[in-house]
Design a protein around this motif. Structure first.
Motif, PDB file in Angstrom:
ATOM      1  N   LYS A  58       3.580   3.345  25.429  1.00  0.00           N
ATOM      2  CA  LYS A  58       2.899   4.443  26.116  1.00  0.00           C
ATOM      3  C   LYS A  58       2.527   5.542  25.121  1.00  0.00           C
ATOM      4  CE  LYS A  58       4.141   5.597  30.382  1.00  0.00           C
ATOM      5  NZ  LYS A  58       3.041   5.207  31.241  1.00  0.00           N
ATOM      6  N   ALA A  59       3.403   5.806  24.155  1.00  0.00           N
ATOM      7  CA  ALA A  59       3.108   6.795  23.109  1.00  0.00           C
ATOM      8  C   ALA A  59       1.924   6.325  22.255  1.00  0.00           C
ATOM      9  CB  ALA A  59       4.340   7.030  22.241  1.00  0.00           C
ATOM     10  N   ALA A  60       1.913   5.038  21.923  1.00  0.00           N
ATOM     11  CA  ALA A  60       0.792   4.482  21.158  1.00  0.00           C
ATOM     12  C   ALA A  60      -0.505   4.590  21.959  1.00  0.00           C
ATOM     13  CB  ALA A  60       1.079   3.025  20.795  1.00  0.00           C
ATOM     14  N   ALA A  61      -0.415   4.418  23.271  1.00  0.00           N
ATOM     15  CA  ALA A  61      -1.602   4.558  24.128  1.00  0.00           C
ATOM     16  C   ALA A  61      -2.116   5.990  24.093  1.00  0.00           C
ATOM     17  CB  ALA A  61      -1.272   4.145  25.564  1.00  0.00           C
ATOM     18  N   ASP A  62      -1.207   6.958  24.072  1.00  0.00           N
ATOM     19  CA  ASP A  62      -1.627   8.358  23.956  1.00  0.00           C
ATOM     20  C   ASP A  62      -2.400   8.586  22.661  1.00  0.00           C
ATOM     21  OD1 ASP A  62      -0.438   9.011  26.360  1.00  0.00           O
ATOM     22  OD2 ASP A  62       1.311   9.983  25.459  1.00  0.00           O
ATOM     23  N   ILE A  63      -1.891   8.028  21.577  1.00  0.00           N
ATOM     24  CA  ILE A  63      -2.551   8.194  20.281  1.00  0.00           C
ATOM     25  C   ILE A  63      -3.914   7.505  20.289  1.00  0.00           C
ATOM     26  CG2 ILE A  63      -2.408   7.651  17.813  1.00  0.00           C
ATOM     27  CD1 ILE A  63       0.713   7.952  18.170  1.00  0.00           C
ATOM     28  N   LEU A  64      -3.982   6.319  20.870  1.00  0.00           N
ATOM     29  CA  LEU A  64      -5.256   5.601  20.955  1.00  0.00           C
ATOM     30  C   LEU A  64      -6.269   6.324  21.837  1.00  0.00           C
ATOM     31  CD1 LEU A  64      -4.488   1.792  21.166  1.00  0.00           C
ATOM     32  CD2 LEU A  64      -6.104   2.910  19.655  1.00  0.00           C
ATOM     33  N   GLU A  65      -5.772   7.093  22.779  1.00  0.00           N
ATOM     34  CA  GLU A  65      -6.654   7.865  23.656  1.00  0.00           C
ATOM     35  C   GLU A  65      -7.562   8.778  22.817  1.00  0.00           C
ATOM     36  OE1 GLU A  65      -8.150   8.706  27.348  1.00  0.00           O
ATOM     37  OE2 GLU A  65      -6.208   7.708  27.293  1.00  0.00           O
ATOM     38  N   ASN A  73     -12.341  18.060  21.421  1.00  0.00           N
ATOM     39  CA  ASN A  73     -11.293  19.072  21.319  1.00  0.00           C
ATOM     40  C   ASN A  73      -9.945  18.596  21.864  1.00  0.00           C
ATOM     41  OD1 ASN A  73     -12.250  19.059  23.922  1.00  0.00           O
ATOM     42  ND2 ASN A  73     -12.179  21.273  24.196  1.00  0.00           N
ATOM     43  N   LYS A  74      -9.899  17.447  22.511  1.00  0.00           N
ATOM     44  CA  LYS A  74      -8.636  16.905  23.027  1.00  0.00           C
ATOM     45  C   LYS A  74      -8.004  15.872  22.100  1.00  0.00           C
ATOM     46  CE  LYS A  74      -8.832  17.713  27.901  1.00  0.00           C
ATOM     47  NZ  LYS A  74      -8.291  17.195  29.135  1.00  0.00           N
ATOM     48  N   ARG A  75      -8.725  15.416  21.100  1.00  0.00           N
ATOM     49  CA  ARG A  75      -8.224  14.373  20.210  1.00  0.00           C
ATOM     50  C   ARG A  75      -6.921  14.779  19.535  1.00  0.00           C
ATOM     51  NH1 ARG A  75     -13.929  12.231  17.689  1.00  0.00           N
ATOM     52  NH2 ARG A  75     -14.475  11.039  19.557  1.00  0.00           N
ATOM     53  N   LYS A  76      -6.881  15.965  19.012  1.00  0.00           N
ATOM     54  CA  LYS A  76      -5.692  16.438  18.312  1.00  0.00           C
ATOM     55  C   LYS A  76      -4.479  16.463  19.239  1.00  0.00           C
ATOM     56  CE  LYS A  76      -4.112  20.204  15.362  1.00  0.00           C
ATOM     57  NZ  LYS A  76      -4.457  21.467  14.729  1.00  0.00           N
ATOM     58  N   SER A  77      -4.670  16.913  20.479  1.00  0.00           N
ATOM     59  CA  SER A  77      -3.535  16.985  21.410  1.00  0.00           C
ATOM     60  C   SER A  77      -3.044  15.592  21.812  1.00  0.00           C
ATOM     61  CB  SER A  77      -3.890  17.810  22.653  1.00  0.00           C
ATOM     62  OG  SER A  77      -4.884  17.184  23.418  1.00  0.00           O
ATOM     63  N   PHE A  78      -3.950  14.619  21.918  1.00  0.00           N
ATOM     64  CA  PHE A  78      -3.529  13.245  22.225  1.00  0.00           C
ATOM     65  C   PHE A  78      -2.671  12.684  21.094  1.00  0.00           C
ATOM     66  CE2 PHE A  78      -7.399  12.748  25.110  1.00  0.00           C
ATOM     67  CZ  PHE A  78      -6.645  12.749  26.271  1.00  0.00           C
ATOM     68  N   VAL A  79      -3.129  12.881  19.863  1.00  0.00           N
ATOM     69  CA  VAL A  79      -2.378  12.371  18.708  1.00  0.00           C
ATOM     70  C   VAL A  79      -1.029  13.070  18.616  1.00  0.00           C
ATOM     71  CG1 VAL A  79      -2.315  12.211  16.186  1.00  0.00           C
ATOM     72  CG2 VAL A  79      -4.406  11.654  17.413  1.00  0.00           C
ATOM     73  N   LYS A  80      -1.031  14.376  18.765  1.00  0.00           N
ATOM     74  CA  LYS A  80       0.205  15.135  18.633  1.00  0.00           C
ATOM     75  C   LYS A  80       1.228  14.737  19.694  1.00  0.00           C
ATOM     76  CE  LYS A  80       2.032  19.725  17.979  1.00  0.00           C
ATOM     77  NZ  LYS A  80       1.758  21.127  17.750  1.00  0.00           N
ATOM     78  N   SER A  81       0.809  14.641  20.948  1.00  0.00           N
ATOM     79  CA  SER A  81       1.765  14.283  22.013  1.00  0.00           C
ATOM     80  C   SER A  81       2.258  12.852  21.861  1.00  0.00           C
ATOM     81  CB  SER A  81       1.160  14.512  23.394  1.00  0.00           C
ATOM     82  OG  SER A  81       0.128  13.590  23.657  1.00  0.00           O
ATOM     83  N   GLY A  82       1.355  11.928  21.490  1.00  0.00           N
ATOM     84  CA  GLY A  82       1.756  10.540  21.291  1.00  0.00           C
ATOM     85  C   GLY A  82       2.704  10.381  20.118  1.00  0.00           C
ATOM     86  N   ALA A  83       2.396  11.050  19.007  1.00  0.00           N
ATOM     87  CA  ALA A  83       3.248  10.960  17.815  1.00  0.00           C
ATOM     88  C   ALA A  83       4.620  11.580  18.079  1.00  0.00           C
ATOM     89  CB  ALA A  83       2.569  11.639  16.629  1.00  0.00           C
ATOM     90  N   THR A  84       4.641  12.700  18.784  1.00  0.00           N
ATOM     91  CA  THR A  84       5.914  13.350  19.117  1.00  0.00           C
ATOM     92  C   THR A  84       6.772  12.437  19.979  1.00  0.00           C
ATOM     93  OG1 THR A  84       4.895  15.536  18.975  1.00  0.00           O
ATOM     94  CG2 THR A  84       6.958  15.378  20.201  1.00  0.00           C
ATOM     95  N   VAL A 106       0.382   1.993  14.215  1.00  0.00           N
ATOM     96  CA  VAL A 106      -0.334   3.247  14.484  1.00  0.00           C
ATOM     97  C   VAL A 106      -0.669   3.930  13.164  1.00  0.00           C
ATOM     98  CG1 VAL A 106      -0.060   5.592  15.394  1.00  0.00           C
ATOM     99  CG2 VAL A 106       0.563   3.643  16.811  1.00  0.00           C
ATOM    100  N   GLN A 107       0.321   4.035  12.285  1.00  0.00           N
ATOM    101  CA  GLN A 107       0.116   4.743  11.029  1.00  0.00           C
ATOM    102  C   GLN A 107      -0.851   4.019  10.095  1.00  0.00           C
ATOM    103  OE1 GLN A 107       3.919   5.906   9.345  1.00  0.00           O
ATOM    104  NE2 GLN A 107       4.261   7.377  10.979  1.00  0.00           N
ATOM    105  N   GLU A 108      -0.908   2.705  10.186  1.00  0.00           N
ATOM    106  CA  GLU A 108      -1.876   1.950   9.386  1.00  0.00           C
ATOM    107  C   GLU A 108      -3.304   2.216   9.840  1.00  0.00           C
ATOM    108  OE1 GLU A 108       0.168  -2.205   7.883  1.00  0.00           O
ATOM    109  OE2 GLU A 108      -1.175  -2.257   9.575  1.00  0.00           O
ATOM    110  N   ASN A 109      -3.480   2.408  11.125  1.00  0.00           N
ATOM    111  CA  ASN A 109      -4.822   2.461  11.692  1.00  0.00           C
ATOM    112  C   ASN A 109      -5.351   3.856  11.988  1.00  0.00           C
ATOM    113  OD1 ASN A 109      -5.583  -0.445  11.978  1.00  0.00           O
ATOM    114  ND2 ASN A 109      -3.626  -0.462  13.028  1.00  0.00           N
ATOM    115  N   ILE A 110      -4.501   4.854  11.909  1.00  0.00           N
ATOM    116  CA  ILE A 110      -4.957   6.214  12.178  1.00  0.00           C
ATOM    117  C   ILE A 110      -5.607   6.762  10.898  1.00  0.00           C
ATOM    118  CG2 ILE A 110      -2.868   7.486  11.518  1.00  0.00           C
ATOM    119  CD1 ILE A 110      -3.209   8.975  14.260  1.00  0.00           C
ATOM    120  N   PRO A 111      -6.657   7.536  11.012  1.00  0.00           N
ATOM    121  CA  PRO A 111      -7.289   8.085   9.801  1.00  0.00           C
ATOM    122  C   PRO A 111      -6.285   8.878   8.950  1.00  0.00           C
ATOM    123  CG  PRO A 111      -8.681   8.457  11.712  1.00  0.00           C
ATOM    124  CD  PRO A 111      -7.383   7.913  12.229  1.00  0.00           C
ATOM    125  N   LYS A 112      -6.332   8.682   7.654  1.00  0.00           N
ATOM    126  CA  LYS A 112      -5.380   9.326   6.730  1.00  0.00           C
ATOM    127  C   LYS A 112      -5.427  10.844   6.829  1.00  0.00           C
ATOM    128  CE  LYS A 112      -4.066   5.410   4.950  1.00  0.00           C
ATOM    129  NZ  LYS A 112      -3.504   4.639   6.025  1.00  0.00           N
TER     130      LYS A 112
END
Length: 161
Positions: A58-65, A73-84, A106-112
């Motif tokens: 479910k956390a990975a799904a948040d990040i993929l969202e 403007n919501k991308r950062k909040s999706f990544v932050k909540s999913g990663a947390t 997740v870490q392999e595929n998320i932009p550096k």
């Protein structure tokens, strides 16, 4: 009475396993396209469980969202909540190979530029050293992931038998 309880427990575990397989299959296709990502997100959103592995997906799904949302403007909040959430579940279950696999993928595929890539080596080492202790279904899943992994070397991929 014990027989009925045993049957009910068996049925519950059987259907929970099916849920996990559904999540795993959807997750393995999530990064290949936006449709795959949307499908995984939809499946993960429908799951409600206190199981740490399902929480990890479910956390990975948040990040993929963040990848598929049209609201920039919501991308950062999706990544932050999913990663947390993912970090929290891993902290509570540090010896879970599947959770480490989720974080590594997740870490392999998320932009550096996002900066969420500090655990790649740690997770790879953990997965490789604990691979032999896993059940056959998880071993198959780990091997499948490893074959497309950018972090694992050819020798490491070949060591997963």
């Amino acid at each position: 009475m014990k027989l009925i309880l045993s049957l009910l427990t068996g049925l519950f575990l059987f259907f929970q396993g099916g849920d996990l397989e559904t999540l795993r299959n959807a997750y393995s296709k999530a990064n290949s396209s936006n449709e795959g990502a949307k499908n995984f997100i939809e499946i993960a959103d429908k799951k409600s469980s206190s199981d740490p592995i399902i929480t990890g997906y479910k956390a990975a799904a948040d990040i993929l969202e963040a990848k598929v949302t049209t609201e920039k403007n919501k991308r950062k909040s999706f990544v932050k909540s999913g990663a947390t959430s993912l970090e929290s579940v891993i902290k509570a279950n540090p010896n879970n190979v599947e959770l480490r696999l989720i974080r590594m993928s997740v870490q392999e595929n998320i932009p550096k530029i996002v900066g969420y890539n500090k655990n790649l080596k740690e997770d790879k080492t953990f997965i490789l050293s604990n691979y032999s202790k896993q059940n056959s279904a998880l071993k198959t899943y780990v091997r499948k992931f490893a074959m497309q992994s950018k972090t694992m070397t050819a020798a490491e991929k070949n060591s997963l038998k």
